[in-house]
Scaffold this active site. Structure first.
Site, PDB file in Angstrom:
ATOM      1  N   HIS A 109     -21.002  25.070 -66.998  1.00  0.00           N
ATOM      2  CA  HIS A 109     -20.413  23.729 -67.023  1.00  0.00           C
ATOM      3  C   HIS A 109     -21.022  22.917 -65.886  1.00  0.00           C
ATOM      4  CE1 HIS A 109     -17.344  21.166 -64.903  1.00  0.00           C
ATOM      5  NE2 HIS A 109     -17.417  20.539 -66.060  1.00  0.00           N
ATOM      6  N   ASN A 111     -20.901  18.597 -64.432  1.00  0.00           N
ATOM      7  CA  ASN A 111     -20.648  17.177 -64.642  1.00  0.00           C
ATOM      8  C   ASN A 111     -20.873  16.400 -63.356  1.00  0.00           C
ATOM      9  OD1 ASN A 111     -17.899  15.952 -63.515  1.00  0.00           O
ATOM     10  ND2 ASN A 111     -17.533  18.103 -64.029  1.00  0.00           N
ATOM     11  N   ARG A 113     -20.059  12.236 -62.076  1.00  0.00           N
ATOM     12  CA  ARG A 113     -19.301  11.072 -62.541  1.00  0.00           C
ATOM     13  C   ARG A 113     -19.076  10.063 -61.409  1.00  0.00           C
ATOM     14  NH1 ARG A 113     -16.212  15.580 -62.066  1.00  0.00           N
ATOM     15  NH2 ARG A 113     -14.449  15.463 -60.622  1.00  0.00           N
ATOM     16  N   HIS A 148     -26.005  30.136 -57.155  1.00  0.00           N
ATOM     17  CA  HIS A 148     -25.368  29.631 -55.935  1.00  0.00           C
ATOM     18  C   HIS A 148     -26.390  29.112 -54.928  1.00  0.00           C
ATOM     19  CE1 HIS A 148     -21.029  30.416 -56.353  1.00  0.00           C
ATOM     20  NE2 HIS A 148     -21.415  31.333 -57.225  1.00  0.00           N
ATOM     21  N   HIS A 178      -1.919  31.054 -63.555  1.00  0.00           N
ATOM     22  CA  HIS A 178      -1.029  31.908 -64.344  1.00  0.00           C
ATOM     23  C   HIS A 178      -1.637  33.282 -64.587  1.00  0.00           C
ATOM     24  CE1 HIS A 178      -3.710  29.951 -67.188  1.00  0.00           C
ATOM     25  NE2 HIS A 178      -3.426  30.856 -68.095  1.00  0.00           N
TER      26      HIS A 178
END
Length: 303
Positions: A109, A111, A113, A148, A178
Site C-alpha cells: 500500500h 499513498n 496526499r 525499509h 482487536h
C-alpha cells in the site's frame, strides 16, 4: 524566511504524473494493461481510477488519483482540527494497493496526499500526508530490509529524525487493536505534516511517492514466479482478511472517502478479491506460516 504559500495546482500536476509513472511500471511487469475509469463527484471534484484484475502478476490492483472539494468537512477530517470547521476544503492524492496472485509476493500500500481548507480573509490551513507499508504472507528478511531501507532513503534528505518518527507512526497506525497484531511489517506513515513550510513539505511528500517503485518492484520481481500450492494460497486468503478488517474498521482514508460522499467503487478497490476467515485458526508450530507471526509481525528495526 517566509514560507511560500501553498499551490494546489502544482501538487495536482505532480500527483497525476506519479500515477501515470507507477501504472506504466506495473503494466510492464504484469503484461496486462490497467483499465482507466474517470469519475466525477456531484459535490465537487472527481478522479481517475486505474485498475487491474486477473492480470499476469496482480490478482487485483488499483492506483487511484482523486481531487475532491467541498464546503462541509466529514467528521473524520474535522475531529482533531476544529479550526477548519466551516471552511471550503479540497483534498487530493494518489493511493494504491496491489494484491499479487503469488502468495510469496507481498501486498503493498502507498499513498501521498494534500489537504487544504480556506476561508475568506484567513490564512489557509494545509498539510501533507502519506506513506507506504508492506504486508507479506511469507516473510523474507532481505525483502523487509530492502523495503525499509528505501523508505529511510526517501526521508533522509529532510531530517535525521523523520524515519524514526514515521516508522513508529506506521507501526502504531497499521495495528489491529482487536487482534493485538500489526497488519504487516510496516514502513512509514505521516499525516498533518507542514512543519517545514510548503516547498520543503511538498518535496518530502514527492520523495516518498518517487521511491515507491524502487521500494516494491525488486521484491515483486523476486517472488512473482516462485512455485506455490493450495496451502500457500489458503494462508494468503486467510491473512488477507486482516487487511480487510483494518481498511473497514480503522483506516482514516476509507472513512474520509465514505463520509465525504466519495465514489465507493474507487474507495473500496483496495480490497482483495479472495479472502477467508476461520474460527480461532492457529498456524502449525515450526511452519513458515508460524514464522510470519513470530519473526515478521513484530515491531522491529529492519533498516
Amino acid at each position: 524566511m517566509i514560507s511560500s504559500p501553498p499551490t494546489p495546482s502544482t501538487v495536482k500536476t505532480y500527483l497525476l504524473d506519479l500515477q501515470a509513472r507507477i501504472v506504466a511500471a506495473l503494466e510492464d511487469i504484469d503484461g496486462k494493461p490497467f483499465i482507466t475509469d474517470t469519475w466525477q463527484r456531484p459535490e465537487g471534484g472527481g478522479g481517475i481510477s486505474r485498475l487491474i484484475e486477473d492480470g499476469g502478476v496482480f490478482e487485483r490492483g488499483g492506483v487511484g488519483f482523486s481531487h475532491v472539494t467541498g464546503k462541509n468537512l466529514p467528521p473524520s477530517a474535522a475531529a482533531n482540527r476544529p479550526e477548519i470547521a466551516g471552511r471550503n476544503w479540497e483534498a487530493m492524492g494518489v493511493s494504491l494497493v496491489l494484491h499479487p496472485r503469488n502468495p510469496y509476493a507481498p501486498t503493498v500500500h502507498m499513498n501521498v496526499r494534500f489537504f487544504m481548507a480556506a476561508a475568506q480573509g484567513q490564512e489557509p490551513v494545509w498539510w501533507f500526508g502519506g506513506g507506504m507499508d508492506l504486508t507479506p504472507y511469507y516473510g523474507f528478511e532481505e525483502d523487509a530490509r530492502h523495503f525499509h531501507q528505501t523508505c529511510r532513503d526517501a526521508l533522509a534528505p529532510f531530517g535525521d529524525d523523520l524515519h524514526v518518527r514515521f516508522k513508529k507512526w506506521c507501526d502504531d497506525y497499521f495495528y489491529l487493536k482487536h487482534r493485538q497484531e500489526p497488519r504487516g511489517i510496516g514502513g512509514i506513515f505521516f499525516d498533518d505534516f507542514n512543519a517545514s513550510g510548503f516547498e520543503s513539505s511538498f518535496a518530502m511528500m514527492k520523495s516518498v511517492g518517487d521511491h515507491f517503485i524502487d521500494a516494491y518492484l525488486p521484491l515483486l520481481k523476486r517472488r512473482k514466479d516462485m512455485a506455490y500450492g493450495e496451502r500457500e494460497r489458503d494462508f494468503q486468503a486467510y491473512r488477507r482478511g486482516r487487511y480487510v478488517e483494518f481498511n473497514l474498521v480503522f483506516d482514516r482514508g476509507t472513512l474520509f472517502g465514505l463520509q465525504s460522499g466519495g465514489r465507493t467503487e474507487s474507495i473500496l478497490m483496495s480490497l482483495p478479491p479472495i479472502v477467508k476467515w476461520r474460527y480461532n485458526w492457529q498456524p502449525e508450530a515450526g511452519s513458515a506460516e508460524a514464522a510470519l507471526y513470530s519473526d515478521f509481525l513484530i515491531h522491529r528495526d529492519w533498516a
